[in-house]
Write an enzyme that holds these catalytic residues in place. Structure first.
Site, PDB file in Angstrom:
ATOM      1  N   ASP A   1       0.861  -1.178   0.000  1.00 38.03           N
ATOM      2  CA  ASP A   1       0.000   0.000   0.000  1.00 38.03           C
ATOM      3  C   ASP A   1       0.898   1.228   0.000  1.00 38.03           C
ATOM      4  OD1 ASP A   1      -2.263   1.865   0.665  1.00 38.03           O
ATOM      5  OD2 ASP A   1      -3.341  -0.015   0.916  1.00 38.03           O
TER       6      ASP A   1
ATOM      7  N   HIS B   1       2.286   2.040  -3.145  1.00 38.24           N
ATOM      8  CA  HIS B   1       1.352   2.964  -3.777  1.00 38.24           C
ATOM      9  C   HIS B   1       1.841   4.406  -3.732  1.00 38.24           C
ATOM     10  CE1 HIS B   1      -2.321   0.024  -3.309  1.00 38.24           C
ATOM     11  NE2 HIS B   1      -1.321  -0.481  -3.996  1.00 38.24           N
TER      12      HIS B   1
END
Length: 397
Positions: free
Chosen positions: A221, A244
């Site tokens: 993430d 991310h």
């Protein structure tokens, strides 16, 4: 001719006081093995760690908790303040291991929590969250999976240092800084599989004066995520990938929400990440904001969205379709950002129709896709460009 010198008798008490004062200045040290901890990778040592903490926290003098080499299993644990001193060092030469059965801590929210502490430093060590089993459960669409625990959280604390720590395979977020002031995170290494769900590297929210330096983060993430109420945040020399990217947000999930301001992200590298520098907000009404943000000296290596503002974030299209974000984004500078985009659009600024982005500045931005200048896409974004900017700016001036 020799002479002998003798100290005046009234000088001796002064020497004794000096000697004992120097002795008392040496920090007290508590070895977790002395409290029964077992470095065997099997025995739960929570009670031993808490006993060492009780001694260090209850001491009026500076104290050190020492964790020797070995693997120490810990179920979820809370190290609670307030302490009698503001100088506790936890020196870890071993590895702290979460229980192999992810259900043991999976619904606890946090694995290791420090709350209401001041002047705590963690030096070295490895935190092994053993999260792969829970990730597999979540990917199987099993509705009975626990939500997962954050590996390390500091809450409502100040003057905290996290130095040289490694966090691997967290069930959920690796490190969370919540409601804190004056926190320094340096030389941290975070690692988890690129497809591990919700394993943000470092998350900062409702905190001021947080500095993140010289760290390497690869996870499933955001490498660093910045939540509501974060102010005066400095991020420098961070390598991100997989992951991310470095994200401000998501913001605007709540109607009444604290804003984010005074954030600097500098000298960062992104490799194969989904995003580079990102600001995202829910597509619905909110009092939140993001302002006075500086992204500078960033290198992009094959990044899907090197520069992105997404104000239409609406996972699963629930509770927000068709709404405009209430979050106001203003005074954001992108300076000296270069490298390669993995998609045609290297700059995507998708701002709110209700609160257009204002004061956006592109300065010396050079992004390519397949050896050609990338493209830019702007919606409701006002600002200016200076220096060499490729792709050409699409900002409204």
């Amino acid at each position: 001719m020799s002479t002998s010198m003798s100290l005046p008798i009234n000088f001796l008490p002064f020497l004794l006081i000096l000697f004992f004062s120097s002795s008392l200045a040496i920090p007290l040290s508590y070895n977790v093995l002395s409290f029964g901890a077992r470095p065997d990778g099997q025995t739960d040592s929570v009670k031993s760690f808490l006993a060492a903490w009780a001694q260090a926290c209850g001491s009026a003098e500076a104290a050190t908790i020492y964790v020797p080499p070995g693997r120490y299993v810990l179920s979820n644990v809370v190290f609670q303040g307030q302490c009698k001193n503001n100088d506790i060092t936890i020196r870890i030469d071993g590895t702290l291991v979460a229980p192999a059965d992810y259900h043991v801590i999976g619904n606890a929210e946090n694995w290791i929590l420090f709350e209401h502490v001041s002047g705590v430093s963690i030096n070295g060590g490895v935190l092994d969250g053993q999260g792969a089993g829970l990730w597999a459960c979540k990917k199987s669409d099993n509705s009975n999976c626990p939500s997962g625990a954050t590996t390390l959280r500091f809450s409502n604390s100040d003057n905290v240092v996290i130095n040289g720590l490694a966090s691997v395979d967290s069930q959920m977020f690796h490190i969370v800084i919540n409601g804190c002031n004056d926190v320094k995170v340096q030389g941290v290494k975070v690692s988890a599989a690129g497809d591990s769900p919700n394993t943000d590297g470092i998350h900062v929210q409702a905190s001021s004066g947080v500095t993140i330096l010289d760290s390497k983060i690869g996870t499933g993430d955001d490498c660093v995520s910045v939540g509501p109420g974060a102010t005066n945040l400095w991020i420098e020399n961070v390598a991100c990938g997989p992951g991310h990217g470095i994200s401000i947000g998501s913001l605007g999930k709540e109607q009444q929400e604290a804003g984010v301001q005074n954030v600097t992200v500098t000298s960062v590298t992104f490799t194969g990440t989904q995003n580079g520098v990102r600001i995202k907000s829910w597509g619905r009404t909110s009092s939140g904001f993001a302002r006075n943000i500086l992204f500078q000296h960033a290198l992009m290596n094959n990044v899907d969205n090197p520069i992105i503002i997404d104000q239409n974030y609406c996972p699963d299209n629930e509770n927000c379709p068709g709404q405009a974000s209430g979050v106001k984004i203003s005074d954001v500078i992108y300076q000296d950002i270069h490298g390669t985009s993995a998609t045609e659009v290297g700059v995507k600024l998708d701002c709110s129709s209700r609160n257009p982005c204002t004061g956006i500045s592109l300065e010396d931005v050079k992004l390519s896709y397949n050896n050609q200048p990338a493209e830019a896409s702007c919606t409701n974004a006002d600002g200016s460009a200076s220096g060499v900017v490729l792709p050409n700016s699409c900002l409204k001036t």
